[in-house]
Motif scaffolding. Structure first.
Motif, PDB file in Angstrom:
ATOM      1  N   GLU A 196       0.836  -1.191   0.000  1.00 27.78           N
ATOM      2  CA  GLU A 196       0.000   0.000   0.000  1.00 27.78           C
ATOM      3  C   GLU A 196       0.876   1.249   0.000  1.00 27.78           C
ATOM      4  OE1 GLU A 196      -2.528  -0.251   3.390  1.00 27.78           O
ATOM      5  OE2 GLU A 196      -3.724  -1.896   2.580  1.00 27.78           O
ATOM      6  N   GLY A 197       0.343   2.333  -0.535  1.00 32.17           N
ATOM      7  CA  GLY A 197       1.041   3.613  -0.478  1.00 32.17           C
ATOM      8  C   GLY A 197       1.712   4.019  -1.764  1.00 32.17           C
ATOM      9  N   PHE A 198       1.754   3.125  -2.757  1.00 28.65           N
ATOM     10  CA  PHE A 198       2.321   3.439  -4.054  1.00 28.65           C
ATOM     11  C   PHE A 198       1.301   3.103  -5.132  1.00 28.65           C
ATOM     12  CE2 PHE A 198       5.997   2.446  -1.384  1.00 28.65           C
ATOM     13  CZ  PHE A 198       6.773   3.577  -1.570  1.00 28.65           C
ATOM     14  N   VAL A 199       1.296   3.896  -6.169  1.00 28.45           N
ATOM     15  CA  VAL A 199       0.434   3.620  -7.319  1.00 28.45           C
ATOM     16  C   VAL A 199       1.307   2.891  -8.345  1.00 28.45           C
ATOM     17  CG1 VAL A 199      -1.036   4.583  -9.103  1.00 28.45           C
ATOM     18  CG2 VAL A 199      -0.925   5.690  -6.861  1.00 28.45           C
ATOM     19  N   VAL A 200       1.194   1.586  -8.357  1.00 28.21           N
ATOM     20  CA  VAL A 200       2.043   0.762  -9.221  1.00 28.21           C
ATOM     21  C   VAL A 200       1.287   0.486 -10.518  1.00 28.21           C
ATOM     22  CG1 VAL A 200       3.282  -1.424  -9.432  1.00 28.21           C
ATOM     23  CG2 VAL A 200       3.147  -0.262  -7.211  1.00 28.21           C
ATOM     24  N   PRO A 201       1.918   0.698 -11.662  1.00 29.15           N
ATOM     25  CA  PRO A 201       1.229   0.417 -12.936  1.00 29.15           C
ATOM     26  C   PRO A 201       0.747  -1.026 -13.003  1.00 29.15           C
ATOM     27  CG  PRO A 201       3.250   1.642 -13.326  1.00 29.15           C
ATOM     28  CD  PRO A 201       3.256   1.258 -11.869  1.00 29.15           C
ATOM     29  N   THR A 202      -0.336  -1.239 -13.712  1.00 26.65           N
ATOM     30  CA  THR A 202      -0.894  -2.586 -13.831  1.00 26.65           C
ATOM     31  C   THR A 202      -0.214  -3.395 -14.929  1.00 26.65           C
ATOM     32  OG1 THR A 202      -2.610  -1.729 -15.302  1.00 26.65           O
ATOM     33  CG2 THR A 202      -3.145  -1.887 -12.955  1.00 26.65           C
ATOM     34  N   HIS A 203       0.501  -2.745 -15.815  1.00 28.14           N
ATOM     35  CA  HIS A 203       1.173  -3.452 -16.900  1.00 28.14           C
ATOM     36  C   HIS A 203       2.660  -3.584 -16.584  1.00 28.14           C
ATOM     37  CE1 HIS A 203       1.518   0.852 -17.704  1.00 28.14           C
ATOM     38  NE2 HIS A 203       2.652   0.572 -18.331  1.00 28.14           N
ATOM     39  N   SER A 204       3.253  -4.653 -17.076  1.00 26.34           N
ATOM     40  CA  SER A 204       4.676  -4.905 -16.874  1.00 26.34           C
ATOM     41  C   SER A 204       5.418  -4.784 -18.192  1.00 26.34           C
ATOM     42  CB  SER A 204       4.900  -6.305 -16.298  1.00 26.34           C
ATOM     43  OG  SER A 204       4.321  -6.422 -15.023  1.00 26.34           O
ATOM     44  N   HIS A 205       6.686  -4.470 -18.090  1.00 26.11           N
ATOM     45  CA  HIS A 205       7.575  -4.403 -19.255  1.00 26.11           C
ATOM     46  C   HIS A 205       8.779  -5.280 -18.959  1.00 26.11           C
ATOM     47  CE1 HIS A 205       5.381  -0.987 -20.924  1.00 26.11           C
ATOM     48  NE2 HIS A 205       5.388  -0.463 -19.710  1.00 26.11           N
ATOM     49  N   GLU A 206       9.388  -5.771 -19.969  1.00 19.15           N
ATOM     50  CA  GLU A 206      10.619  -6.528 -19.810  1.00 19.15           C
ATOM     51  C   GLU A 206      11.763  -5.783 -20.477  1.00 19.15           C
ATOM     52  OE1 GLU A 206      11.196  -9.184 -18.028  1.00 19.15           O
ATOM     53  OE2 GLU A 206       9.100  -9.363 -17.444  1.00 19.15           O
ATOM     54  N   VAL A 207      12.933  -5.882 -19.870  1.00 16.23           N
ATOM     55  CA  VAL A 207      14.126  -5.331 -20.502  1.00 16.23           C
ATOM     56  C   VAL A 207      14.485  -6.241 -21.663  1.00 16.23           C
ATOM     57  CG1 VAL A 207      16.565  -4.817 -20.182  1.00 16.23           C
ATOM     58  CG2 VAL A 207      14.946  -4.298 -18.361  1.00 16.23           C
ATOM     59  N   ASP A 208      14.604  -5.671 -22.850  1.00 14.96           N
ATOM     60  CA  ASP A 208      14.912  -6.486 -24.027  1.00 14.96           C
ATOM     61  C   ASP A 208      16.295  -7.118 -23.929  1.00 14.96           C
ATOM     62  OD1 ASP A 208      12.471  -5.863 -25.156  1.00 14.96           O
ATOM     63  OD2 ASP A 208      13.247  -4.109 -26.203  1.00 14.96           O
ATOM     64  N   ASP A 209      17.226  -6.388 -23.365  1.00 15.33           N
ATOM     65  CA  ASP A 209      18.606  -6.824 -23.324  1.00 15.33           C
ATOM     66  C   ASP A 209      18.926  -7.414 -21.951  1.00 15.33           C
ATOM     67  OD1 ASP A 209      21.312  -7.191 -23.472  1.00 15.33           O
ATOM     68  OD2 ASP A 209      21.808  -5.078 -23.834  1.00 15.33           O
ATOM     69  N   PRO A 210      19.181  -8.718 -21.854  1.00 16.18           N
ATOM     70  CA  PRO A 210      19.503  -9.300 -20.545  1.00 16.18           C
ATOM     71  C   PRO A 210      20.807  -8.764 -19.966  1.00 16.18           C
ATOM     72  CG  PRO A 210      19.833 -10.912 -22.289  1.00 16.18           C
ATOM     73  CD  PRO A 210      19.179  -9.724 -22.931  1.00 16.18           C
TER      74      PRO A 210
END
Length: 197
Positions: free
Chosen positions: A61-75
């Motif tokens: 609680e206390g943060f507005v976290v986006p509902t969508h995730s992203h991945e870093v393309d480059d490991p």
């Protein structure tokens, strides 16, 4: 806090240091805060990084976290990991027993460029770690690193699943986009980023 040091040791608590983790509407808002707000001006004399959200595990609680995730393309790209936990106070001894080996693992890991923890009494703890690459961070999480006792993190997570240390817990992963200032004389803490103005 210094990761891995003895719990009741003067070296553990960095009492002259402060960590701030905050969300901003945009970078212009960050700049205004650092240039115009009295507290912001104090923070501007230290080190900070600017991050773009990638993904989350758990909930807090206390943060507005986006509902969508992203991945870093480059490991091989650097990533920043932030954990925030609100402790069950009677579970603190168990948490320390399982957590300190993980702290040492992260602190000493060759893939970690920077790692610290913070506490907000009585029950909120957080860790902040900069990783040279997403690949090295993921290897640490799953116990696949070529280091002594590589499964310390994995074993602690299994113990947390068995009986939770926290009533709220999240791990957030970010893509670093800039860093500014210095930390105890160190600059270029995040590999591959240009130092900000």
């Amino acid at each position: 806090m210094t990761l891995g040091s003895a719990i009741f040791s003067p070296s553990r608590m960095l009492i002259r240091h402060m960590a701030v983790f905050a969300q901003w509407v945009d970078e212009a808002a960050v700049d205004r805060f650092l240039q115009q707000d009295d507290f912001g001006k104090t923070l501007a004399t230290g080190w900070h990084t600017r991050l773009v959200y990638l993904r989350q595990w758990g909930a807090i609680e206390g943060f507005v976290v986006p509902t969508h995730s992203h991945e870093v393309d480059d490991p091989e790209a650097p990533v920043v990991a932030v954990t925030v936990a609100r402790m069950r106070l009677f579970q603190v001894p168990r948490f320390i027993r399982w957590g300190r080996p993980v702290e040492k693992l992260v602190r000493d890991h060759p893939g970690a460029s920077f790692a610290l923890a913070a506490i907000r009494l009585p029950r909120t703890v957080s860790t902040f770690s900069v990783w040279k690459s997403q690949k090295e961070m993921v290897a640490m999480v799953y116990g696949r690193s070529a280091v002594p006792q590589p499964k310390r993190h994995a074993h602690a997570m299994q113990e947390r699943e068995r009986k939770d240390f926290h009533f709220q817990f999240t791990t957030l992963r970010f893509k670093p986009i800039a860093e500014h200032g210095s930390w105890e004389g160190r600059t270029n803490i995040i590999p591959g980023l240009t130092q900000g103005k």
